[in-house]
Design a protein around this motif. Sequence first.
Motif, short mmCIF file in Angstrom:
data_model
loop_
_atom_site.label_atom_id
_atom_site.label_comp_id
_atom_site.label_asym_id
_atom_site.label_seq_id
_atom_site.Cartn_x
_atom_site.Cartn_y
_atom_site.Cartn_z
N ILE A 1 30.58 43.15 24.79
CA ILE A 1 30.87 44.56 24.51
C ILE A 1 32.33 44.88 24.85
O ILE A 1 33.00 45.63 24.11
N LEU A 2 32.82 44.33 25.96
CA LEU A 2 34.22 44.56 26.31
C LEU A 2 35.16 43.99 25.24
O LEU A 2 36.14 44.65 24.85
N VAL A 3 34.85 42.79 24.73
CA VAL A 3 35.67 42.20 23.67
C VAL A 3 35.61 43.06 22.42
O VAL A 3 36.63 43.29 21.75
N GLY B 1 44.63 44.37 23.48
CA GLY B 1 43.19 44.30 23.72
C GLY B 1 42.68 42.88 23.77
O GLY B 1 41.83 42.54 24.61
N ALA B 2 43.16 42.02 22.86
CA ALA B 2 42.70 40.63 22.84
C ALA B 2 43.10 39.92 24.13
O ALA B 2 42.32 39.13 24.68
N VAL B 3 44.30 40.19 24.63
CA VAL B 3 44.76 39.53 25.87
C VAL B 3 43.91 39.97 27.06
O VAL B 3 43.45 39.14 27.86
N VAL B 4 43.67 41.27 27.18
CA VAL B 4 42.93 41.77 28.34
C VAL B 4 41.49 41.27 28.33
O VAL B 4 40.97 40.77 29.35
N SER B 5 40.80 41.39 27.19
CA SER B 5 39.40 40.95 27.13
C SER B 5 39.29 39.44 27.33
O SER B 5 38.35 38.95 27.97
N GLY B 6 40.25 38.66 26.82
CA GLY B 6 40.24 37.22 27.04
C GLY B 6 40.42 36.85 28.49
O GLY B 6 39.77 35.94 29.01
N ILE B 7 41.32 37.57 29.19
CA ILE B 7 41.54 37.30 30.61
C ILE B 7 40.27 37.58 31.41
O ILE B 7 39.90 36.81 32.32
N ALA C 1 37.11 37.43 30.35
CA ALA C 1 36.12 36.38 30.08
C ALA C 1 36.46 35.10 30.82
O ALA C 1 35.58 34.45 31.42
N VAL C 2 37.72 34.72 30.82
CA VAL C 2 38.12 33.49 31.50
C VAL C 2 37.98 33.64 33.01
O VAL C 2 37.54 32.70 33.70
N ALA C 3 38.31 34.82 33.55
CA ALA C 3 38.20 35.03 35.00
C ALA C 3 36.75 34.93 35.46
O ALA C 3 36.46 34.32 36.50
N VAL C 4 35.83 35.50 34.70
CA VAL C 4 34.41 35.40 35.06
C VAL C 4 33.95 33.95 35.03
O VAL C 4 33.22 33.48 35.90
N ALA C 5 34.40 33.20 34.02
CA ALA C 5 34.02 31.79 33.93
C ALA C 5 34.58 30.98 35.10
O ALA C 5 33.89 30.12 35.66
N VAL C 6 35.82 31.24 35.49
CA VAL C 6 36.42 30.52 36.60
C VAL C 6 35.71 30.83 37.91
O VAL C 6 35.40 29.94 38.72
N VAL C 7 35.43 32.12 38.16
CA VAL C 7 34.79 32.51 39.41
C VAL C 7 33.39 31.94 39.51
O VAL C 7 32.95 31.50 40.58
N ASP C 8 32.66 31.92 38.38
CA ASP C 8 31.26 31.51 38.44
C ASP C 8 31.09 29.99 38.42
O ASP C 8 30.25 29.46 39.15
N GLY D 1 39.88 27.99 25.94
CA GLY D 1 40.00 27.38 24.62
C GLY D 1 39.14 28.08 23.58
O GLY D 1 39.57 28.28 22.43
N ILE D 2 37.93 28.50 23.97
CA ILE D 2 37.06 29.23 23.03
C ILE D 2 37.68 30.56 22.65
O ILE D 2 37.69 30.96 21.47
N VAL D 3 38.22 31.28 23.63
CA VAL D 3 38.84 32.58 23.36
C VAL D 3 40.02 32.43 22.41
O VAL D 3 40.17 33.18 21.43
N ILE D 4 40.88 31.45 22.68
CA ILE D 4 42.05 31.23 21.82
C ILE D 4 41.62 30.84 20.40
O ILE D 4 42.18 31.33 19.41
N LEU D 5 40.61 29.96 20.29
CA LEU D 5 40.14 29.53 18.98
C LEU D 5 39.59 30.71 18.17
O LEU D 5 39.93 30.89 17.00
N VAL D 6 38.75 31.53 18.79
CA VAL D 6 38.16 32.67 18.09
C VAL D 6 39.24 33.66 17.67
O VAL D 6 39.25 34.15 16.53
N GLN D 7 40.17 33.95 18.56
CA GLN D 7 41.20 34.93 18.24
C GLN D 7 42.17 34.41 17.19
O GLN D 7 42.67 35.19 16.36
#
Length: 440
Positions: free
Chosen positions: A280-282, A292-298, A300-307, A318-324
């Motif tokens: 939803i944020l994306v 917007g693409a930069v903020v939403s990508g950051i 998503a990546v931050a949540v993945a790194v923390v978890d 890589g997924i975020v960059i590929l989709v965008q």
Amino acid sequence: MSETSRKRRGRRDRNRPPAEPRTEIERPIPGTTTDRNLINGVPRTLIVAAGWSWRMLVVAAALALVVYLVITFQTIVSAVLIALLVAVLLEPVAGWMRRVLRFPRALAAAISIVLLAGLVSTLLVLAGRSIIEGFGALADRVREAVDSVLDWLATGPYGVDQQQIQDWISQANQQISANSDALVSGVLGATSSAASVATGAILMVFCLFFFLKDGRKIWHWFVRLAPEPARDRINEAGIRGWTTLGGYTRTQILVAFVDAVGIGVGAAILGVPLVLPIAILVFLFSFIPIIGAVVSGIVAVAVAVVDQGLVTGLIMLGIVILVQQLEGNVLQPWLQGNALALHPLAIVLAVTAGTGIAGLLGALFAVPVVATVNTVMLYLYGRDKYPHLADRPGRSGGPPQAYAREDVVAVETQAPAVDGADTSEQPADSGGKRPGRGKA
């Protein structure tokens, strides 16, 4: 030469007018008032530069006044612009209800707004439930990550002992206590902002209802405020601007949906928590170009790194960059084509200027406003981007010169017919006057 030829030549010479005496061409002396580079003793280049300068100052003053009014009435301007963007999307739904279901205009507008509110509420409820379920585990992950960083600082090459870390924490608490007044004022400012947002939301719904119910009448009223010779061009330019706004909004929704689905599916495959809130944020931030693409990508990546750690975070990046990249280089150009006719540099400058003027809302509205103004100006200068709209049935704004016919009907419902003639069924001509009515 014969005698006869000499006599004819003599007669022609006598009938020829005398030649004017040659005079020398007077050339201007450099440095005098007769020099072509001088006008009353002032260099022509200086006069041209001065003319451009005062005109640019007037334009800059007008733009500064517009920016000042936008900042002063930011709540009203934002509500009206959001209502316009939403009205572009809901107008086909309301129109279908009026044509097929035979609903009155007010009922069709109200049902359209209720359906949109239900859809948004459903998404928010689902996102909120996902956040509540996954926030506890994510918070535990954050605490573990912080503890790992503290242990690394204590046992790593920097040799920071535990007492020094505790001193840093104590200093941070002291700074918070010392700046408690600023924090309270910030909370009060946030409360005021929340009240302003609530006021703007109510005003937006109110404007949206009347845009869906009486949008065409409102637009025709604005057209009739213009001088009569310019009404037709203003009406046609406005219709094309509305078409550009609708095309941009629908395309951005589709692009945002593709971004949200692509990144959300990638996060789900990697087992990243808060998949639905991230999607939803994306989706929401995709309406803000570039930023917007930069903020939403950051996020998503931050949540993945923390978890799940650094490796999963890099895969998520890589997924975020590929989709965008697929969206920006393949999908969006294919969908929009030349609908906006804006250079990427113009988009970047528009987003930057909008952000500086009105913050997040300025970044959101910068591109659609610039694209709409660009289409209107191109039409006024003779470059019609939508020539098929000239004779398209059922177009937005009504048939050509519909504003004139509605003007006549409105007047005749309040005034009696002239000379006892029944004129209620007569159409209006191009100038908004009755045909066949001569001078009294």
